[in-house]
Design an enzyme around this catalytic site. Structure first.
Site, PDB file in Angstrom:
ATOM      1  N   GLU A 249      -7.736  -4.978  -5.620  1.00 21.08           N
ATOM      2  CA  GLU A 249      -8.730  -4.642  -4.533  1.00 21.08           C
ATOM      3  C   GLU A 249      -7.764  -4.109  -3.508  1.00 21.08           C
ATOM      4  O   GLU A 249      -6.997  -4.842  -2.663  1.00 21.08           O
ATOM      5  CB  GLU A 249      -9.637  -5.682  -4.278  1.00 21.08           C
TER       6      GLU A 249
ATOM      7  N   GLU B  81      -5.679   1.859   2.765  1.00 20.44           N
ATOM      8  CA  GLU B  81      -4.671   0.981   2.495  1.00 20.44           C
ATOM      9  C   GLU B  81      -3.506   1.180   1.624  1.00 20.44           C
ATOM     10  O   GLU B  81      -2.833   0.503   0.873  1.00 20.44           O
ATOM     11  CB  GLU B  81      -5.137  -0.614   2.276  1.00 20.44           C
TER      12      GLU B  81
END
Length: 651
Positions: free
Chosen positions: A94, A103
């Protein structure tokens, strides 16, 4: 072991050296991670969390099945002597943020496929799709562009126009992530259907190279294309039976069952320029991305299948987007707010006034000039604000009429002011270093520092400020402070305990700034003025103290105290950075949409499933410390004022 850390004090303007625990930064990161319903650690390489993971694995009886490797995935080695004996055949990760790829998901997946997993591995999640919808929205567009500002003066209407390069600037490169469900449908006009822009299959080799994806569409109505709203969903399995979506309510398959989240919201992207669109006339929306960012453009014709649309990532070249964040743009574009400043200024200005403005990148100096002030000075301590205001003054033919002083206000000399005494000291007050509402008390310290330059009877505006508070029950925001306990049958109390211990550190106990227009809540008490600050006087040598009680008049669960500042421009004119009007009969609150309010969560945070009852009042003791600019606050939640204090601090 103790270490010294430097901190720029946003209230006093000074740099302080504080003694902290050697693990201070770890404790602060851990504590702040509990403020969201998901950890904020972007790299997933964080030793305290790795240690907690090892303990959680052990406590749940999986030590012989789960190996925790405390490394970034790009540092993991594979082989007989490596961290992993062989390549994996399942990739579970994730790495997503609100923008999906912000990210570093793409380079991380790219590396994993090349070095860590087998060629035909399965990935969980399996696939992600990014969606977009084109809209016209004056409200959201006001977060990105400076609108013409209209002033009614004794000489008729005056207009402050933005410089050409500000109008042409593509804006800030970063995404604007918000709780889009809290934006009223009346605030935007939908110009396109929801368009699936591109998908990423995580079970196959992923590329982090720059790319673009186009979708042709016909506008649903005529209007001005300004903003792209975007979100994503992920399919956990190859068949797409298990899905997770961040879609707003109008694009959600089951709005009644929407999952509230604060770690994943929705994206607002601004087109480089607004463009007219005509209903039924085909256009092409293009999504561009590099390894970390997404941005959009509108094309009149669809590119050929193998033709790339070359467009650089938007970067601000006008200085305004570097100085003003999106809420600040909205604040400056708020015509009602401007009118109230004009109203207040009109009551204190005289033809021979000498005005000194002390706010970062403020246009109050222009208002003062148009209202007839003889001489106007504005102090701009940063090169960015100095450069921006020069552009604005030049665009409005004011470069010879308003004097810009590029230095900190504490360093002003009589020569800077052309040996004139100031008759009006003016501030919004707004400073780019302010995070919490009371940080703008820096205006008071500036007023004290320039006292020698004020003439007899000089007017200070705002003349005073006050700190206010109300006790609230949040609809959802309480979740970011709620312990996890058990997650899908997995005991994670160890992480909860670690976060609780981290909250004992000074920085971690501070109030949090939140834009509460995005986070609905109910007031359980009436608003209460806590402290008052008289800017007509110098900063006092001794602390200002206040204590009292707030009665809880509505049933509910007391999650937090919300604090904000109100600025009293004149006795008749006040601007609030918090509540804009009294709560409705049910306690519903209307918050200033341009400001962040301070939220101080009570401990423990009450789950809405918990039974009603408990404290009937909140007692408080509040103290302002002039030497440090800090505000300390202690709460007492109980049926009587004699219950023990909860040791809370706001700084």
């Amino acid at each position: 072991m103790k270490i010294f850390c430097s901190r720029a004090n946003p209230t006093t303007g000074s740099v302080e050296w504080l003694e902290e625990d050697e693990h201070y930064d770890y404790h602060q990161e851990i504590a702040r991670s509990s403020y969201a319903d998901m950890l904020h650690d972007k790299d997933r390489v964080f030793k305290p969390m790795a240690d907690a993971a090892v303990k959680i694995v052990e406590k749940n009886g999986f030590s012989d099945k789960i190996l925790v490797i405390n490394k970034h995935s790009t540092e993991v080695t594979v082989g007989p002597e490596g961290d992993m004996p062989c390549r994996a055949n399942i990739l579970v990760t994730e790495l997503f943020d609100t923008e999906l790829i912000g990210e570093g998901a793409l380079p991380s997946y790219e590396h994993a496929h090349r070095h860590l997993v087998e060629e035909n591995c399965e990935a969980v999640p399996h696939r992600a799709t990014i969606y977009a919808q084109l809209v016209e929205s004056r409200r959201m567009w006001s977060w990105n562009k400076l609108f013409p500002i209209h002033l009614q003066t004794s000489l008729g209407e005056q207009v402050i126009v933005p410089p050409v390069d500000l109008e042409n600037c593509p804006g800030a490169p970063s995404v604007c992530d918000i709780q889009l469900n809290q934006v009223s449908p009346a605030d935007f006009t939908v110009l396109s259907d929801v368009l699936p822009m591109f998908s990423i299959d995580f079970s196959k080799q992923v590329s982090s190279s720059a790319a673009c994806h186009s979708r042709q569409f016909e506008p649903l109505t005529s209007g001005r294309a300004q903003v792209v709203l975007s979100w994503w969903d992920i399919e956990m399995d190859p068949e797409g039976k298990i899905r997770c979506t961040t879609a707003p309510f109008w694009a959600h398959s089951d709005p009644e069952e929407m999952q509230w989240r604060d770690h994943w919201m929705q994206c607002v992207y601004f087109l480089p320029q607004e463009e007219p669109v005509v209903q039924g006339s085909a256009l092409c929306l293009v999504a561009h991305h590099d390894d970390y960012c997404v941005w959009y453009s509108l094309q009149r014709t669809s590119p050929e299948k193998n033709e790339r649309v070359h467009q650089m990532r938007p970067v601000c070249d006008c200085q305004a987007h570097l100085l003003w964040n999106r809420p600040r743009f909205g604040e400056i574009n708020d015509q009602d707010r401007t009118d109230r400043y004009i109203q207040a200024l009109s009551t204190v200005l005289k033809p021979d006034s000498v005005c000194l403005c002390v706010s970062d990148g403020s246009l109050l100096s222009v208002l003062a000039h148009h209202l007839g002030v003889e001489q106007v000075f504005t102090v701009e301590s940063s090169a960015a604000s100095h450069k921006l205001l020069r552009k604005i003054f030049k665009a409005n033919h004011l470069e010879d009429k308003i004097n810009i002083i590029e230095k900190r206000p504490e360093l002003l000399t009589s020569e800077d002011l052309k040996s004139r005494k100031v008759s009006l000291l003016l501030g919004e007050p707004f400073f780019t270093t302010s995070l919490l509402p009371w940080h703008s008390l820096y205006f008071w310290y500036v007023r004290t520092a320039v006292d020698q330059h004020l003439g007899p009877g000089a007017v200070v505006m705002p003349q005073a400020a006050s700190l206010h508070a109300v006790v609230v029950e949040f609809r959802d925001l309480w979740r970011i402070r709620s312990p996890c306990g058990d997650c899908e049958g997995f005991d994670v109390h160890i992480m909860d305990d670690m976060i609780k211990r981290a909250l004992d550190f000074r920085e971690s106990r501070e109030a949090e700034p939140h834009p509460l227009w995005e986070y609905p809540c109910r007031s359980l008490s009436e608003p209460r003025q806590i402290l008052a600050f008289d800017f007509r006087q110098l900063v006092p040598p001794r602390p200002l103290c206040a204590e009292g009680t707030m009665e809880l008049r509505r049933p509910g669960r007391s999650h937090a105290a919300v604090l904000w500042m109100e600025y009293h421009l004149t006795p008749e004119c006040t601007l609030s950075t918090g509540l804009l009007e009294p709560a409705d009969p049910e306690g519903g609150c209307c918050w200033n949409p341009h400001c962040k309010q301070a939220v101080y969560f009570f401990s423990p945070v009450l789950d809405p499933r918990a039974p009603l009852g408990g404290p009937q009042m909140v007692s408080y003791v509040v103290e302002f410390h002039p030497g440090t600019g800090d505000i300390t606050m202690e709460f007492r939640l109980a049926d009587t004022p004699d219950s023990p204090l909860l040791g809370n601090k706001v700084a």
